[in-house]
Design an enzyme around this catalytic site. Structure first.
Site, PDB file in Angstrom:
ATOM      1  N   TYR A  29       0.842  -1.199   0.112  1.00  0.00           N
ATOM      2  CA  TYR A  29       0.074  -0.137   0.037  1.00  0.00           C
ATOM      3  C   TYR A  29       0.887   1.404  -0.037  1.00  0.00           C
ATOM      4  O   TYR A  29       0.503   2.226  -0.559  1.00  0.00           O
ATOM      5  CB  TYR A  29      -0.809  -0.074   1.082  1.00  0.00           C
ATOM      6  CG  TYR A  29      -1.759   1.343   1.430  1.00  0.00           C
ATOM      7  CD1 TYR A  29      -2.722   1.476   0.431  1.00  0.00           C
ATOM      8  CD2 TYR A  29      -1.721   2.043   2.310  1.00  0.00           C
ATOM      9  CE1 TYR A  29      -3.709   2.984   0.452  1.00  0.00           C
ATOM     10  CE2 TYR A  29      -2.441   3.307   2.517  1.00  0.00           C
ATOM     11  CZ  TYR A  29      -3.185   3.718   1.625  1.00  0.00           C
ATOM     12  OH  TYR A  29      -4.174   4.822   1.672  1.00  0.00           O
ATOM     13  N   GLU A  30       1.924   1.228   0.841  1.00  0.00           N
ATOM     14  CA  GLU A  30       2.812   2.308   0.686  1.00  0.00           C
ATOM     15  C   GLU A  30       3.794   2.336  -0.378  1.00  0.00           C
ATOM     16  O   GLU A  30       4.592   3.342  -0.318  1.00  0.00           O
ATOM     17  CB  GLU A  30       3.641   2.366   2.243  1.00  0.00           C
ATOM     18  CG  GLU A  30       2.674   2.531   3.240  1.00  0.00           C
ATOM     19  CD  GLU A  30       3.414   2.845   4.775  1.00  0.00           C
ATOM     20  OE1 GLU A  30       4.402   2.228   4.692  1.00  0.00           O
ATOM     21  OE2 GLU A  30       2.847   3.234   5.535  1.00  0.00           O
ATOM     22  N   ILE A  92      -0.409   1.449  11.455  1.00  0.00           N
ATOM     23  CA  ILE A  92      -1.684   1.328  11.672  1.00  0.00           C
ATOM     24  C   ILE A  92      -2.186   1.088  10.269  1.00  0.00           C
ATOM     25  O   ILE A  92      -2.115   1.923   9.177  1.00  0.00           O
ATOM     26  CB  ILE A  92      -2.623   2.636  12.330  1.00  0.00           C
ATOM     27  CG1 ILE A  92      -4.004   2.321  12.402  1.00  0.00           C
ATOM     28  CG2 ILE A  92      -2.333   3.754  11.614  1.00  0.00           C
ATOM     29  CD1 ILE A  92      -4.606   2.955  13.410  1.00  0.00           C
ATOM     30  N   TYR A  93      -2.948  -0.064  10.252  1.00  0.00           N
ATOM     31  CA  TYR A  93      -3.298  -0.578   8.807  1.00  0.00           C
ATOM     32  C   TYR A  93      -4.591  -1.314   8.765  1.00  0.00           C
ATOM     33  O   TYR A  93      -4.620  -2.219   9.563  1.00  0.00           O
ATOM     34  CB  TYR A  93      -1.920  -1.411   8.154  1.00  0.00           C
ATOM     35  CG  TYR A  93      -2.565  -1.901   6.651  1.00  0.00           C
ATOM     36  CD1 TYR A  93      -2.484  -1.078   5.754  1.00  0.00           C
ATOM     37  CD2 TYR A  93      -2.846  -3.241   6.612  1.00  0.00           C
ATOM     38  CE1 TYR A  93      -2.692  -1.618   4.728  1.00  0.00           C
ATOM     39  CE2 TYR A  93      -3.188  -3.869   5.457  1.00  0.00           C
ATOM     40  CZ  TYR A  93      -3.225  -2.935   4.264  1.00  0.00           C
ATOM     41  OH  TYR A  93      -3.439  -3.644   3.215  1.00  0.00           O
ATOM     42  N   GLY A 100     -13.690   2.122   5.543  1.00  0.00           N
ATOM     43  CA  GLY A 100     -14.610   2.865   5.756  1.00  0.00           C
ATOM     44  C   GLY A 100     -15.637   2.256   6.849  1.00  0.00           C
ATOM     45  O   GLY A 100     -16.711   2.846   6.767  1.00  0.00           O
ATOM     46  N   GLY A 102     -14.902   2.140  10.318  1.00  0.00           N
ATOM     47  CA  GLY A 102     -14.428   2.552  11.407  1.00  0.00           C
ATOM     48  C   GLY A 102     -13.376   1.648  12.238  1.00  0.00           C
ATOM     49  O   GLY A 102     -13.203   1.906  13.311  1.00  0.00           O
ATOM     50  N   GLY A 104     -10.163   1.337  11.489  1.00  0.00           N
ATOM     51  CA  GLY A 104      -8.984   2.011  11.736  1.00  0.00           C
ATOM     52  C   GLY A 104      -8.983   2.770  13.174  1.00  0.00           C
ATOM     53  O   GLY A 104      -8.301   2.986  13.726  1.00  0.00           O
ATOM     54  N   ASN A 131      -0.787  10.409   1.265  1.00  0.00           N
ATOM     55  CA  ASN A 131      -1.985   9.617   1.931  1.00  0.00           C
ATOM     56  C   ASN A 131      -3.116  10.612   2.204  1.00  0.00           C
ATOM     57  O   ASN A 131      -3.212  10.314   3.455  1.00  0.00           O
ATOM     58  CB  ASN A 131      -1.369   8.708   2.909  1.00  0.00           C
ATOM     59  CG  ASN A 131      -2.284   7.615   3.233  1.00  0.00           C
ATOM     60  OD1 ASN A 131      -3.526   7.532   2.824  1.00  0.00           O
ATOM     61  ND2 ASN A 131      -1.894   6.674   4.005  1.00  0.00           N
ATOM     62  N   TYR A 138      -7.223  11.653  10.157  1.00  0.00           N
ATOM     63  CA  TYR A 138      -6.291  12.210  11.313  1.00  0.00           C
ATOM     64  C   TYR A 138      -6.754  13.760  11.763  1.00  0.00           C
ATOM     65  O   TYR A 138      -6.851  13.788  12.965  1.00  0.00           O
ATOM     66  CB  TYR A 138      -4.830  11.923  11.094  1.00  0.00           C
ATOM     67  CG  TYR A 138      -4.372  10.489  10.974  1.00  0.00           C
ATOM     68  CD1 TYR A 138      -4.925   9.434  11.484  1.00  0.00           C
ATOM     69  CD2 TYR A 138      -3.393  10.328  10.076  1.00  0.00           C
ATOM     70  CE1 TYR A 138      -4.659   8.289  11.375  1.00  0.00           C
ATOM     71  CE2 TYR A 138      -2.910   8.982   9.757  1.00  0.00           C
ATOM     72  CZ  TYR A 138      -3.684   7.909  10.587  1.00  0.00           C
ATOM     73  OH  TYR A 138      -3.286   6.480  10.114  1.00  0.00           O
TER      74      TYR A 138
END
Lengths: 166, 166
Positions: A29-30, A92-93, A100, A102, A104, A131, A138
Site C-alpha cells: 500500500y505504501e 496502523i493498517y 470505511g 471505522g 482503523g 496519503n 487524522y
C-alpha cells in the site's frame, strides 16, 4: 462515522503469520514492498521474545469476528520537554476491502486508551504526504501535523561509516 | 572537520541538574521554551528509575574536560519492515559557545556506535526545517531526509477525547 464493531485484541506469538501478512500488505500500500525483509522468525524474536520491542493489536471483523483485517504496532517514546513517556504508533493498517467501517478508528482509539492509561503525554505517528484519505481522517480527530520537522535517517553502510569515525 | 577531544560519558542520576539545564537551553534554541515543563524530579523518575525511558550521553570539554557542554538522548524504536529495533535520537544539543569544534559529531558518532553494537537497522532523528546549520551537517554525514513523511500528534484534551470515543 459509526464505529463498526471490530474486535480489537492484543496479538500473541500465534498471530505472527497474520502480522507478517499485514506488514506485507502495508508495504504494498505504501509502495515500499522492496523494503520489507521481515520474516516470521524475525518478528517472533523481536516482538514475542524476552524483551518485546513493540506492542501489537489486531482487528478482527466479519459475521463472527473471525477475519484478521488490520493491525496497529506501537512502542514507547520520550519527550525531554515533558520528561514523560509517550507512544509512537509505528503502523496502523486496515485491509482495503474493510475500510470505511471505522476499524482503523477502533484501533487508534484503543491505542489512545493505552496511552491515557499509561499516563502518556503524547501519541504520535507518521503519515506519507500523498496519503490524503488518512490525513483527512487524522485531522478530523484533532491530530496536529508537525509540519516544521523533518526526519533524517542513517542506515546500513552510512551508519557503519558514521560509527567508525575516529 | 577535526574532531575536538570532547569526553563523552553515559549520564547518571547525579547529572540530572546538568541535563535539565541543557534541555532548557535546547528549548530556548528551538524557540519552544513554553513547552518545557521537565523538572529535576520528573527527569530523575523517568530516566534513572526502575525502567529508564531513554539513555543520555553528556559531552564534557574544556582544558580538563570539566565543563558539561552538550547532550544526546535516545531510545529504541522499531521497524516492522525490517523486524528490527533501531535508535531514535530524540535530542542532540551543544551549547552555542562550544559549537564548531566537532562535539556534536562526537555525540552522534557515539550514538551510531551504540546503534551498530546493538545490531540496529536504523538511526533516526528529527530536525526543525529552519535549522539549516544542522541540516547541512547531517546531510554531510550521509543522512537522508524522509521528506515525504509528516508526523501527527495528539496530546492533552484531544488525546483524552480520542481515548473516550465509544
Amino acid at each position: 462515522m459509526r464505529l463498526f464493531t471490530a474486535r480489537i485484541v492484543t496479538a500473541t506469538e500465534a498471530d505472527v503469520p497474520d502480522i507478517l501478512q499485514l506488514i506485507r500488505d502495508l508495504g504494498e500500500y505504501e509502495k515500499l514492498s522492496h523494503e520489507v525483509v521481515a520474516t516470521e522468525d524475525s518478528l517472533r524474536a523481536t516482538l514475542f521474545g524476552d524483551r518485546p520491542a513493540a506492542d501489537v493489536l489486531l482487528a478482527y471483523a466479519g459475521a463472527e469476528s473471525e477475519v484478521c483485517v488490520g493491525f496497529a504496532l506501537f512502542f514507547p517514546n520520550y519527550s525531554t520537554f515533558l520528561a514523560k513517556s509517550g507512544i509512537h504508533l509505528e503502523d496502523i493498517y486496515v485491509k482495503p476491502e474493510w475500510r470505511g467501517k471505522g476499524i482503523g478508528k477502533s484501533l487508534l482509539v484503543r491505542v489512545a486508551q493505552i496511552a491515557r492509561d499509561r499516563g502518556c503525554g503524547r501519541l504520535e505517528w507518521e503519515v506519507l504526504d500523498w496519503n490524503q484519505p488518512s490525513i483527512g481522517f487524522y485531522k478530523s480527530l484533532g491530530a496536529v501535523p508537525m509540519d516544521e520537522w523533518t526526519k533524517y535517517r542513517v542506515t546500513g553502510d552510512v551508519l557503519n561509516r558514521l560509527a567508525s569515525t575516529a
